[in-house]
Design a protein around this motif. Structure first.
Motif, PDB file in Angstrom:
ATOM      1  N   TRP A  59     -31.216 -41.400 -48.079  1.00 36.54           N
ATOM      2  CA  TRP A  59     -30.097 -41.846 -48.911  1.00 36.54           C
ATOM      3  C   TRP A  59     -29.316 -40.634 -49.407  1.00 36.54           C
ATOM      4  N   VAL A  60     -28.013 -40.684 -49.236  1.00 33.78           N
ATOM      5  CA  VAL A  60     -27.139 -39.668 -49.820  1.00 33.78           C
ATOM      6  C   VAL A  60     -25.773 -40.312 -50.049  1.00 33.78           C
ATOM      7  N   ASP A  61     -25.203 -40.058 -51.217  1.00 34.37           N
ATOM      8  CA  ASP A  61     -23.905 -40.639 -51.589  1.00 34.37           C
ATOM      9  C   ASP A  61     -22.966 -39.492 -51.930  1.00 34.37           C
ATOM     10  N   VAL A  62     -22.187 -39.077 -50.969  1.00 40.56           N
ATOM     11  CA  VAL A  62     -21.337 -37.893 -51.125  1.00 40.56           C
ATOM     12  C   VAL A  62     -20.191 -38.135 -52.094  1.00 40.56           C
ATOM     13  N   ASN A  63     -19.543 -39.277 -51.993  1.00 42.15           N
ATOM     14  CA  ASN A  63     -18.339 -39.512 -52.799  1.00 42.15           C
ATOM     15  C   ASN A  63     -18.599 -40.296 -54.081  1.00 42.15           C
ATOM     16  N   VAL A  76     -33.890 -38.264 -37.345  1.00 43.10           N
ATOM     17  CA  VAL A  76     -32.473 -37.909 -37.249  1.00 43.10           C
ATOM     18  C   VAL A  76     -31.740 -38.296 -38.527  1.00 43.10           C
ATOM     19  N   ALA A  77     -32.074 -39.460 -39.082  1.00 45.70           N
ATOM     20  CA  ALA A  77     -31.455 -39.878 -40.344  1.00 45.70           C
ATOM     21  C   ALA A  77     -31.767 -38.880 -41.457  1.00 45.70           C
ATOM     22  N   LEU A  78     -33.001 -38.392 -41.507  1.00 40.01           N
ATOM     23  CA  LEU A  78     -33.383 -37.395 -42.511  1.00 40.01           C
ATOM     24  C   LEU A  78     -32.600 -36.101 -42.315  1.00 40.01           C
ATOM     25  N   ILE A  79     -32.467 -35.674 -41.057  1.00 40.50           N
ATOM     26  CA  ILE A  79     -31.707 -34.453 -40.760  1.00 40.50           C
ATOM     27  C   ILE A  79     -30.280 -34.561 -41.279  1.00 40.50           C
ATOM     28  N   GLN A  80     -29.631 -35.661 -40.957  1.00 42.49           N
ATOM     29  CA  GLN A  80     -28.223 -35.808 -41.340  1.00 42.49           C
ATOM     30  C   GLN A  80     -28.057 -36.014 -42.844  1.00 42.49           C
ATOM     31  N   ALA A  81     -28.993 -36.719 -43.464  1.00 39.23           N
ATOM     32  CA  ALA A  81     -28.937 -36.895 -44.917  1.00 39.23           C
ATOM     33  C   ALA A  81     -29.132 -35.565 -45.624  1.00 39.23           C
ATOM     34  N   ALA A  82     -30.050 -34.762 -45.123  1.00 33.66           N
ATOM     35  CA  ALA A  82     -30.293 -33.446 -45.715  1.00 33.66           C
ATOM     36  C   ALA A  82     -29.073 -32.557 -45.583  1.00 33.66           C
ATOM     37  N   ARG A  83     -28.402 -32.636 -44.469  1.00 31.24           N
ATOM     38  CA  ARG A  83     -27.185 -31.847 -44.269  1.00 31.24           C
ATOM     39  C   ARG A  83     -26.120 -32.214 -45.308  1.00 31.24           C
ATOM     40  N   LEU A  84     -25.857 -33.497 -45.447  1.00 28.54           N
ATOM     41  CA  LEU A  84     -24.833 -33.917 -46.405  1.00 28.54           C
ATOM     42  C   LEU A  84     -25.224 -33.566 -47.834  1.00 28.54           C
ATOM     43  N   ALA A  85     -26.508 -33.762 -48.162  1.00 31.32           N
ATOM     44  CA  ALA A  85     -26.975 -33.451 -49.514  1.00 31.32           C
ATOM     45  C   ALA A  85     -26.852 -31.967 -49.826  1.00 31.32           C
ATOM     46  N   SER A  86     -26.869 -31.132 -48.803  1.00 30.73           N
ATOM     47  CA  SER A  86     -26.750 -29.681 -48.980  1.00 30.73           C
ATOM     48  C   SER A  86     -25.314 -29.204 -48.892  1.00 30.73           C
ATOM     49  N   GLY A  87     -24.379 -30.139 -48.801  1.00 32.66           N
ATOM     50  CA  GLY A  87     -22.976 -29.770 -48.712  1.00 32.66           C
ATOM     51  C   GLY A  87     -22.564 -29.304 -47.335  1.00 32.66           C
ATOM     52  N   LEU A  88     -23.355 -29.633 -46.329  1.00 34.95           N
ATOM     53  CA  LEU A  88     -23.074 -29.237 -44.953  1.00 34.95           C
ATOM     54  C   LEU A  88     -22.560 -30.431 -44.158  1.00 34.95           C
ATOM     55  N   PRO A  89     -21.776 -30.193 -43.132  1.00 30.10           N
ATOM     56  CA  PRO A  89     -21.311 -31.319 -42.296  1.00 30.10           C
ATOM     57  C   PRO A  89     -22.448 -31.843 -41.425  1.00 30.10           C
ATOM     58  N   PRO A 128     -17.213 -41.144 -45.234  1.00 34.32           N
ATOM     59  CA  PRO A 128     -17.433 -42.194 -46.248  1.00 34.32           C
ATOM     60  C   PRO A 128     -16.454 -43.353 -46.144  1.00 34.32           C
ATOM     61  N   GLU A 129     -15.304 -43.122 -45.487  1.00 37.73           N
ATOM     62  CA  GLU A 129     -14.305 -44.174 -45.364  1.00 37.73           C
ATOM     63  C   GLU A 129     -14.550 -45.088 -44.166  1.00 37.73           C
ATOM     64  N   ASP A 130     -15.525 -44.747 -43.352  1.00 37.30           N
ATOM     65  CA  ASP A 130     -15.809 -45.538 -42.146  1.00 37.30           C
ATOM     66  C   ASP A 130     -17.199 -46.145 -42.214  1.00 37.30           C
ATOM     67  N   ASP A 131     -17.376 -47.243 -41.501  1.00 37.60           N
ATOM     68  CA  ASP A 131     -18.640 -47.979 -41.529  1.00 37.60           C
ATOM     69  C   ASP A 131     -19.541 -47.703 -40.330  1.00 37.60           C
ATOM     70  N   ALA A 132     -19.171 -46.801 -39.463  1.00 39.58           N
ATOM     71  CA  ALA A 132     -19.988 -46.544 -38.281  1.00 39.58           C
ATOM     72  C   ALA A 132     -21.350 -45.977 -38.671  1.00 39.58           C
ATOM     73  N   PRO A 133     -22.399 -46.321 -37.931  1.00 38.81           N
ATOM     74  CA  PRO A 133     -23.708 -45.735 -38.206  1.00 38.81           C
ATOM     75  C   PRO A 133     -23.766 -44.290 -37.710  1.00 38.81           C
ATOM     76  N   GLU A 134     -24.638 -43.527 -38.292  1.00 37.16           N
ATOM     77  CA  GLU A 134     -24.846 -42.151 -37.830  1.00 37.16           C
ATOM     78  C   GLU A 134     -25.893 -42.100 -36.729  1.00 37.16           C
ATOM     79  N   ILE A 182     -25.402 -42.517 -44.808  1.00 30.63           N
ATOM     80  CA  ILE A 182     -26.183 -42.517 -43.570  1.00 30.63           C
ATOM     81  C   ILE A 182     -26.692 -43.922 -43.287  1.00 30.63           C
ATOM     82  N   GLU A 183     -26.338 -44.429 -42.110  1.00 32.17           N
ATOM     83  CA  GLU A 183     -26.850 -45.734 -41.664  1.00 32.17           C
ATOM     84  C   GLU A 183     -27.496 -45.597 -40.296  1.00 32.17           C
ATOM     85  N   VAL A 184     -28.564 -46.343 -40.106  1.00 35.23           N
ATOM     86  CA  VAL A 184     -29.203 -46.449 -38.798  1.00 35.23           C
ATOM     87  C   VAL A 184     -29.000 -47.866 -38.291  1.00 35.23           C
TER      88      VAL A 184
END
Length: 440
Positions: A142-146, A375-388, A264-270, A153-155
């Motif tokens: 779980w990460v909420d950037v905005n 993969v979800a953890l990887i991408q969530a960690a990236r966003l939580a760290s301010g990384l793309p 955050p403006e799109d609903d596509a899964p990661e 992050i969605e699977v």
């Protein structure tokens, strides 16, 4: 759901106007004059949207079931003897036969189960890949950037659906949809068990009961494309992928900025997770997968349970991470298809099951969600760290600037040194993967 079915021609209500229009339109197209009774077949057509005309299909006594937004693909029902004429229509690039795709559980899923709610346990597979070592750092999917209260992050789990009200899953299921024989509905309830089991390995909630998933706070899109018997069609899978990428709002790129995954403006899964497969997939399946991949979505699929020398489809596509299975001793079972990209726990995996129960199942189906959750953890960690977000990457990546590169260089080497035909790059390691993804 009419809004998501596109490419269907709407005709006015005045009978006279219809008759006049048909007089002038139909002679422009080949006309099939044989009997269509009981002879229709479903085909998958690659099309040129600028030239394709659904009325020409109707002139062949056919029907356009669905036209994808993600790639130029149409699902068409047509009399079998008219398929040759269909392939000659303007805007039809090629036509492929449909086929069967199966859930990749082995042995077949169990029935029934203990309906009591047991105390929460850490399944051996989650422990084996060290996912539980990631969570204390706040990385749970779980990460909420905005700050809008919605996760980024969605699977999307494309399978037999999910038990919507399972107490170990319901809180993480944010949207669901189903497709069967080309018909789209909101009835994504799982009446098989396979999809609920797979979903639990990705995202079973940390709530003191049952089990816990790799990314236990991640948002889940439940996309039902396999029926209650655990099988479906390639045509339904094409539609399911298209629907999954659109997400709840039914639009691929809502803000038109060209960024889809992680926006955050799109609903596509990661992440798209597919514990299913088959052989001889039509070209259109690859087209739709490539389109999703090009949007930055990481796609994970089961390598298959045939003991074959190579993965089944869609795992065999270069854009897809093919996942093989291991047992508790780190051994690859004889039925796990060879030459996967990575391996993960897939034997006697305890997870959620319909009617609020839990079951142990085996198969590359069970291995796949371990990787999807990672993969979800990887991408969530990236966003939580301010990384793309990291791009999905390629089969041969060995650097930390893509998802697949991270998985490859952090996988626990097993079998022969380096890549080998049994384990691929090795057994996925969620903790090392997350640490590498945020530190480079």
């Amino acid at each position: 759901m009419a809004a998501v079915v596109i490419g269907v021609i709407q005709v006015g209500t005045k009978i006279a106007a219809i008759a006049i229009a048909l007089i002038f339109i139909l002679p422009l197209f080949p006309v099939y004059t044989g009997s269509a009774a009981g002879a229709s077949t479903v085909v998958i057509a690659k099309i040129n949207p600028e030239e394709f005309n659904p009325q020409a299909v109707e002139a062949l006594q056919g029907k356009v079931i669905y036209v994808a937004d993600l790639a130029p693909v149409a699902i068409i029902s047509i009399p079998g003897k008219a398929v040759g004429l269909l392939s000659k229509l303007p805007g039809v690039v090629n036509v492929s036969e449909d086929g069967v795709v199966y859930a990749m559980a082995k042995p077949p899923w169990a029935g029934g189960g203990n309906k009591s709610q047991p105390a929460e346990v850490l399944p051996w597979g989650i422990d084996y890949i060290d996912a539980e070592m990631v969570w204390p750092g706040g990385v749970t999917g779980w990460v909420d950037v905005n700050g809008d209260g919605d996760g980024e992050i969605e699977v999307a789990v494309i399978d037999t659906g999910v038990d919507k009200d399972h107490p170990d899953l319901a809180g993480n299921i944010v949207w669901g949809i189903a497709v069967w024989n080309g018909k789209i509905s909101s009835n994504y309830q799982d009446r098989n068990g396979h999809g609920t089991h797979v979903t639990g390995t990705v995202a079973a909630i940390d709530n003191d009961i049952g089990v816990i998933g790799v990314a236990h706070s991640v948002e889940i899109y439940a996309v039902k494309a396999l029926g209650n018997g655990g099988y479906g069609s390639w045509s339904d899978l094409v539609i399911a992928i298209d629907l999954a990428v659109k997400g709840p709002d039914g639009v691929i790129d809502a803000d038109g900025d060209g960024v889809v995954a992680g926006d955050p403006e799109d609903d596509a899964p990661e992440v798209i997770s597919m514990s299913l497969g088959g052989s001889s997939a039509p070209q259109a399946v690859h087209d739709i997968i490539k389109a999703a991949y090009d949007l930055g979505i990481t796609i994970v699929a089961a390598a298959g349970n045939d003991g074959a020398a190579s993965p089944s489809y869609p795992a065999a596509y270069p854009e897809v991470i093919a996942v093989g299975a291991i047992d508790e001793n780190g051994n690859v079972p004889s039925w796990s298809n060879m030459n996967p990209e990575v391996a993960a726990p897939g034997v006697n995996i305890l997870s959620t099951y319909p009617d609020d129960t839990y079951e142990e199942l085996s198969g590359t189906s069970m291995a796949t969600p371990h990787v999807s959750g990672t993969v979800a953890l990887i991408q969530a960690a990236r966003l939580a760290s301010g990384l793309p977000l990291l791009p999905p990457g390629s089969e041969g990546d060995t650097t930390a600037d893509t998802v697949r590169g991270v998985l490859h260089i952090t996988a626990a080497d097993a079998g022969d040194p380096g890549y080998d035909s049994l384990y691929g790059y090795g057994i996925v390691d969620a903790y090392d993967a997350v640490q590498t993804a945020v530190s480079g």
